[in-house]
Structure formats: C-alpha cells, structure tokens
Design an enzyme around this catalytic site. Structure first.
Site, PDB file in Angstrom:
ATOM      1  N   PHE A 154      22.638  45.753  81.213  1.00 33.13           N
ATOM      2  CA  PHE A 154      23.248  47.088  81.152  1.00 33.13           C
ATOM      3  C   PHE A 154      22.214  48.205  81.055  1.00 33.13           C
ATOM      4  CE2 PHE A 154      26.884  44.569  80.907  1.00 33.13           C
ATOM      5  CZ  PHE A 154      27.925  45.348  81.369  1.00 33.13           C
ATOM      6  N   ASP A 199      55.588  38.706  86.225  1.00 34.21           N
ATOM      7  CA  ASP A 199      55.247  40.063  86.691  1.00 34.21           C
ATOM      8  C   ASP A 199      56.520  40.730  87.179  1.00 34.21           C
ATOM      9  OD1 ASP A 199      52.218  41.293  87.356  1.00 34.21           O
ATOM     10  OD2 ASP A 199      53.917  42.355  88.275  1.00 34.21           O
ATOM     11  N   GLY A 258      21.505  53.834  87.851  1.00 37.18           N
ATOM     12  CA  GLY A 258      22.262  53.885  89.105  1.00 37.18           C
ATOM     13  C   GLY A 258      23.175  55.088  89.139  1.00 37.18           C
ATOM     14  N   GLU A 284      40.508  41.017  75.635  1.00 38.16           N
ATOM     15  CA  GLU A 284      39.865  40.253  76.709  1.00 38.16           C
ATOM     16  C   GLU A 284      38.551  40.934  77.103  1.00 38.16           C
ATOM     17  OE1 GLU A 284      40.506  37.239  78.042  1.00 38.16           O
ATOM     18  OE2 GLU A 284      38.535  37.765  78.805  1.00 38.16           O
ATOM     19  N   LYS A 316      54.427  40.885  94.275  1.00 43.27           N
ATOM     20  CA  LYS A 316      53.302  40.103  93.744  1.00 43.27           C
ATOM     21  C   LYS A 316      53.744  38.675  93.442  1.00 43.27           C
ATOM     22  CE  LYS A 316      49.891  42.182  91.393  1.00 43.27           C
ATOM     23  NZ  LYS A 316      49.174  42.852  90.331  1.00 43.27           N
ATOM     24  N   GLY A 372      31.941  53.038  86.700  1.00 41.55           N
ATOM     25  CA  GLY A 372      33.277  53.396  87.174  1.00 41.55           C
ATOM     26  C   GLY A 372      34.201  52.237  86.865  1.00 41.55           C
ATOM     27  N   VAL A 384      43.624  40.563  84.752  1.00 37.82           N
ATOM     28  CA  VAL A 384      43.480  39.821  83.496  1.00 37.82           C
ATOM     29  C   VAL A 384      44.516  38.702  83.380  1.00 37.82           C
ATOM     30  CG1 VAL A 384      43.712  40.009  80.982  1.00 37.82           C
ATOM     31  CG2 VAL A 384      42.351  41.674  82.234  1.00 37.82           C
ATOM     32  N   LYS A 439      32.186  47.631  91.721  1.00 36.79           N
ATOM     33  CA  LYS A 439      31.041  46.769  91.471  1.00 36.79           C
ATOM     34  C   LYS A 439      31.090  45.645  92.498  1.00 36.79           C
ATOM     35  CE  LYS A 439      31.463  43.740  88.039  1.00 36.79           C
ATOM     36  NZ  LYS A 439      31.713  43.122  86.731  1.00 36.79           N
ATOM     37  N   CYS A 485      38.014  50.030  83.711  1.00 35.59           N
ATOM     38  CA  CYS A 485      37.867  49.836  82.260  1.00 35.59           C
ATOM     39  C   CYS A 485      36.976  50.874  81.570  1.00 35.59           C
ATOM     40  CB  CYS A 485      37.344  48.430  81.984  1.00 35.59           C
ATOM     41  SG  CYS A 485      38.599  47.178  82.317  1.00 35.59           S
TER      42      CYS A 485
HETATM   43  P1  NAD Z   1      46.464  45.135  86.553  1.00 34.07           P
HETATM   44  O1  NAD Z   1      47.039  46.442  86.949  1.00 34.07           O
HETATM   45  O2  NAD Z   1      45.576  44.403  87.498  1.00 34.07           O
HETATM   46  O3  NAD Z   1      47.657  44.136  86.163  1.00 34.07           O
HETATM   47  C1  NAD Z   1      48.733  44.469  85.352  1.00 34.07           C
HETATM   48  C2  NAD Z   1      49.981  43.743  85.862  1.00 34.07           C
HETATM   49  O4  NAD Z   1      51.060  43.981  84.952  1.00 34.07           O
HETATM   50  C3  NAD Z   1      50.467  44.229  87.235  1.00 34.07           C
HETATM   51  O5  NAD Z   1      50.562  43.118  88.107  1.00 34.07           O
HETATM   52  C4  NAD Z   1      51.828  44.852  86.941  1.00 34.07           C
HETATM   53  O6  NAD Z   1      52.736  44.672  88.004  1.00 34.07           O
HETATM   54  C5  NAD Z   1      52.255  44.081  85.703  1.00 34.07           C
HETATM   55  N1  NAD Z   1      53.276  44.727  84.876  1.00 34.07           N
HETATM   56  C6  NAD Z   1      53.365  46.035  84.522  1.00 34.07           C
HETATM   57  N2  NAD Z   1      54.462  46.226  83.749  1.00 34.07           N
HETATM   58  C7  NAD Z   1      55.062  45.026  83.609  1.00 34.07           C
HETATM   59  C8  NAD Z   1      56.236  44.586  82.945  1.00 34.07           C
HETATM   60  N3  NAD Z   1      57.008  45.425  82.244  1.00 34.07           N
HETATM   61  N4  NAD Z   1      56.567  43.280  83.034  1.00 34.07           N
HETATM   62  C9  NAD Z   1      55.814  42.412  83.745  1.00 34.07           C
HETATM   63  N5  NAD Z   1      54.681  42.774  84.394  1.00 34.07           N
HETATM   64  C10 NAD Z   1      54.319  44.069  84.330  1.00 34.07           C
HETATM   65  O7  NAD Z   1      45.716  45.398  85.173  1.00 34.07           O
HETATM   66  P2  NAD Z   1      44.476  44.561  84.570  1.00 34.07           P
HETATM   67  O8  NAD Z   1      43.215  45.021  85.184  1.00 34.07           O
HETATM   68  O9  NAD Z   1      44.810  43.118  84.578  1.00 34.07           O
HETATM   69  O10 NAD Z   1      44.476  45.106  83.072  1.00 34.07           O
HETATM   70  C11 NAD Z   1      45.468  44.732  82.139  1.00 34.07           C
HETATM   71  C12 NAD Z   1      44.968  45.099  80.755  1.00 34.07           C
HETATM   72  O11 NAD Z   1      43.786  44.355  80.441  1.00 34.07           O
HETATM   73  C13 NAD Z   1      44.595  46.570  80.575  1.00 34.07           C
HETATM   74  O12 NAD Z   1      44.898  46.958  79.261  1.00 34.07           O
HETATM   75  C14 NAD Z   1      43.089  46.559  80.768  1.00 34.07           C
HETATM   76  O13 NAD Z   1      42.461  47.622  80.103  1.00 34.07           O
HETATM   77  C15 NAD Z   1      42.716  45.234  80.118  1.00 34.07           C
HETATM   78  N6  NAD Z   1      41.468  44.638  80.582  1.00 34.07           N
HETATM   79  C16 NAD Z   1      41.129  44.677  81.898  1.00 34.07           C
HETATM   80  C17 NAD Z   1      39.955  44.080  82.334  1.00 34.07           C
HETATM   81  C18 NAD Z   1      39.548  44.110  83.785  1.00 34.07           C
HETATM   82  O14 NAD Z   1      38.380  43.827  84.065  1.00 34.07           O
HETATM   83  N7  NAD Z   1      40.427  44.418  84.716  1.00 34.07           N
HETATM   84  C19 NAD Z   1      39.110  43.436  81.411  1.00 34.07           C
HETATM   85  C20 NAD Z   1      39.504  43.386  80.078  1.00 34.07           C
HETATM   86  C21 NAD Z   1      40.673  43.999  79.674  1.00 34.07           C
END
Ligand code: NAD
Length: 433
Positions: free
Chosen positions: A249, A30, A253, A151, A35, A257, A11, A320, A260
């Site tokens: 949706f 980050d 299938g 998001e 990373k 998973g 995100v 996916k 989210c």
């Molecule tokens: P992710 O694990 O891919 O990324 C999270 C990042 O945060 C990692 O790079 C991690 O190193 C970093 N991080 C953790 N603690 C930190 C800190 N204290 N300081 C700085 N960086 C830190 O997670 P994501 O998939 O991007 O999801 C993030 C949020 O967004 C979650 O709440 C998720 O539910 C939500 N979200 C995800 C999606 C999706 O499709 N992946 C869609 C919508 C919402």
C-alpha cells in the site's frame, strides 16, 4: 453447517462459494431475479479469478444453490449472513436502507433460533439496530443473535483471500452464536478474533481507512519527490523495508477508487462526526486522493497543451487489475475528464469494457479491441490501471503504432529507463528523470 447468504454480489457470492467448497451447505439469496437466473444457468455475473470453478464444482456437488426467496434461505440455515450493499449518501454517511430491509424481511419469516451475521460494511452500532428491527418485526418473539463478521477480501483475489484469511473477526456477546460461528470457520484454519459487536464493526472502517491513509501518504510524498527530484519508488522501498511500516500500500499512483475505500473513508468521517469526535486526518486523506488525479491531468495538459481533438489512448478502466469492477474507478473519472476537454479517447481494458458499455459510463469513448488497437495513431498513452497484460506488451510495436510516443504512467508500472531507451517520452508519478 447449513448457511444462507443474503446478497449474492462480489462478497456474498464469493463467500457462499467458498463456504460450500469447505463442505457447508449454502443457499445464496438475491432479490435481483436476473442475477439468480444467470447463476442458475451456470453463468457467473462477475469476473473474479477462480470463482467460476468453485461455483460450478459446488453446484454440481449440490452444496450450493441460488434463490430469490429470503424465506427459503432463512429456513434452510442455522446461520444467515447479510452481504447487501451499504452505499454512501451524498453527505458521505452510509445508506442503511438495504440492511434495514433485509432485517425486516428476516424478521417476518423467522420461526426458530438463527444467528444473523452482518458481513456488509456497516457503521459501529448497526448490529444493535438490526437486533432492534428484528425484535420489532418478528411477531412470534423468536430467539436470535446478531453477530458482526466484517469481510476483508480484495476483489481480484477474493477466492484466495476468503480461503486463506489473515484473521477472521467475529463480534458477538453470545456463547451460543460464537460456538456456531467457530464451526463455520473451523475448516479455514485461520485465527479467529472474538470481540464485542461494536468493536468488530469499527475494525472494518478503521482498517480500510488506514489502508487509504497509506496510499494518500505515499501519494503526498510523490508530489514532494516531483518537486525535489527524488524518486518515490526508492523512497517507498526505503520506508517499506522497515517492518513496522511494510511496503504494501505504498505504491504511488492515481489514488484509490473502487466501491470500498472512498465510501468507507467517507463513512468513517461521518461516523466520527456523529459521535462528536471528528476524524480530521481522514479529510486530508480524501483531499490528497483528489489532488493526485488533478496533478496527473495537469501533467498531461502541460505536456500536450491543448487536449481538444487530440487522440489519447487509455489502458485500464477497472478500479484495479484482475476484476471487472468499474465502480468509482479513477480510470473512468480520468477518461471522462479527458473527454470533457475534447480529447478523442480510445480505451482498452481486459475485463471492464462490457460494464463500461452496459452502464454507459464514458459517453463518447471508443472502446478498442486490444491494447495495441487503442494506441493506433495516438498522441499519448495513459496507463490508468496496472493490469499484467500491459507489462507484457511489445513496446516496439506500440511506439510504431503511435503518432507521438508519449506515455503517462498513472501507476508507475513501467521502468522509466527502459521506456526512454525504447524511444518514449515517459512521465510517471513522483519519479526522477
Ligand atoms: P454488490 O453490489 O456486488 O452485491 C450486493 C448484492 O445484494 C446485489 O447482488 C444485490 O442485488 C443484492 N441485494 C440487495 N438488496 C437485497 C435484498 N433485500 N435481498 C437480497 N439481495 C439483495 O456489493 P458487494 O461489493 O458484494 O458489497 C456488499 C457489502 O460488502 C458492502 O457493505 C461492502 O461495503 C462490503 N464489502 C465489499 C467488498 C468488496 O471488495 N466488494 C469487500 C469487503 C466488504
């Protein structure tokens, strides 16, 4: 606008890159030094179509940079977005330690007014806690606002989703914060829906739970189709043509998973229980999702009988298509079930194999170099993730390569009639014949 994003994962990185692409000046923070180093060296740690170009373009234009310092991020920006993980705890409730830690770290370096925006998916009322935490740990008593901006991007088309959102939800009671948020999103020309913080937070869990419910609904119908000889694809078309319902949706299938849906449904159940209004319907959504993969495994067992020492090809490992994300993937779960029963599994995925190998997610699996290599001498082929690549494969070659031409299509990707004409025994989900 000067913006920082804390958390540069699926995100945070995509959001940061897209904000930079519309002209904002963005710092992605980050705390994973590896990373940050990877991103600084010009490499992209995740696979997301189109992302690499957007990142490179904006780094070159000096609108996007990466750091491990929250202090740097907070000082750089008027608006600080939080996009850190909110993983599930064993009981399904959300682990908010990442959010709390970031709130504390922001508080410690906050010197003048900032808008703190929560983009992570969080339980309703988290905004209040974040504000309380910042107030408690900020010694200088600096003014700030906390905004909820959930998001809705989908992995696999995250850049397109970010650039052309259906709507932007902004939860805030502060005119000052709202004015800044509107400036951030102005270039996207999408409808901005302003709500209070609690409603914005609730919208995200309610939306994802509804999408999961739609998937479980059609999957429950697929079981009824199998028992009755109806065809779930025709039924889904018939239901989905009604504009009040919609066709999306409603693809039967192996179930949902990923990082989210399973976590957000579990979280919403836990939230509703904590609030004293248990959302029992969602427990059934979870149950159907679990039963669906068990029914599929049974189909494989019923057809192949003993799985021990049988060579089975699996196409698809990511949760996916068009992503390298293997978190909570049904395909991985399926492979591990087959391995546990003694099958010899040769799997192939266009983008997910590095992560499977790196995290050692399927002990004992052989990762094949191509889809065709995976099916060599196989006694069955299992389609677990519906990548386009699998639709373009020459099935004459597949049949010739296989020991016995049996296909279990866990995503109803292939046409049953065509597969039969090509000489396969075909098993889909909820499909006639
Ligand atoms: P992710 O694990 O891919 O990324 C999270 C990042 O945060 C990692 O790079 C991690 O190193 C970093 N991080 C953790 N603690 C930190 C800190 N204290 N300081 C700085 N960086 C830190 O997670 P994501 O998939 O991007 O999801 C993030 C949020 O967004 C979650 O709440 C998720 O539910 C939500 N979200 C995800 C999606 C999706 O499709 N992946 C869609 C919508 C919402």
């Amino acid at each position: 606008m000067d913006i920082s994003i804390i958390g540069s994962g699926y995100v945070g990185l995509v959001t940061g890159a897209c904000f930079a692409d519309v002209g904002h000046s963005v710092v992605c923070v980050d705390n994973d030094q590896r990373k940050v180093d990877t991103l600084r060296s010009g490499q992209i740690p995740i696979y997301e179509p189109g992302l690499e170009d957007v990142v490179h373009r904006n780094v070159s234009a000096r609108r996007l940079r990466f750091t491990n310092s929250i202090e740097d991020g907070v000082h750089h920006s008027q608006i600080v977005f939080i996009a850190v993980p909110t993983p599930p705890q064993p009981d399904g409730s959300v682990d908010l330690t990442y959010i709390e830690r970031v709130a504390r770290e922001i508080a410690e370096v906050l010197k003048e007014y900032r808008v703190i925006v929560d983009k992570s998916t969080v339980p309703v009322k988290t905004g209040e806690k974040v504000a309380e935490t910042i107030r408690r740990y900020n010694k200088a008593g600096v003014d700030f606002d906390v905004v909820s901006n959930p998001e809705f991007l989908r992995e696999g088309c995250a850049v397109a989703d970010l650039m052309n959102p259906d709507r932007i939800v902004v939860g805030s009671n502060s005119d000052r914060a709202l004015a800044l948020m509107k400036k951030v999103y102005e270039p996207f020309m999408a409808p901005i829906m302003v709500t209070d913080v609690n409603s914005a937070e609730l919208i995200k869990h309610a939306a994802n739970s509804f999408l999961a419910l739609k998937i479980s609904y059609i999957n429950a119908i697929s079981a009824i189709c199998e028992a009755s000889g109806a065809d779930v694809e025709r039924v889904a078309d018939g239901i989905g043509a009604d504009k009040r319902i919609g066709r999306s949706f409603l693809n039967a299938g192996l179930g949902y998973g990923g990082s989210c849906f399973p976590k957000d449904v579990a979280a919403f159940i836990a939230i509703s229980e904590q609030l004293g209004v248990p959302f029992l319907l969602l427990k059934e959504v979870q149950r159907i999702n679990q039963v669906q993969r068990e029914r599929f495994l049974k189909k494989i067992r019923d057809t192949l009988w003993v799985l021990r020492d049988k060579r089975i090809a699996v196409w698809g490992l990511t949760f996916k298509p068009d992503t390298d994300d293997v978190r909570n993937s049904v395909a991985i779960d399926l492979v591990n079930n087959l391995l546990q029963e003694g099958a010899i599994v040769h799997a192939y995925d266009p983008k997910g194999m590095d992560k499977v190998a790196e995290l050692d997610l399927c002990k004992g699996v052989t990762l094949a170099k191509s889809a065709l290599a995976a099916v060599q001498n196989a006694e069955a082929l299992v389609l677990a993730t519906e990548w386009n690549e699998f639709q373009r494969i020459d099935f004459e070659q597949v049949r010739k390569a296989m020991h016995t031409p049996i296909v279990f299509d866990g995503r109803n990707l292939f046409d049953p009639g065509t597969m039969k004409e090509l000489g396969f025994r075909y098993y889909g989900i909820g499909r006639a014949g």
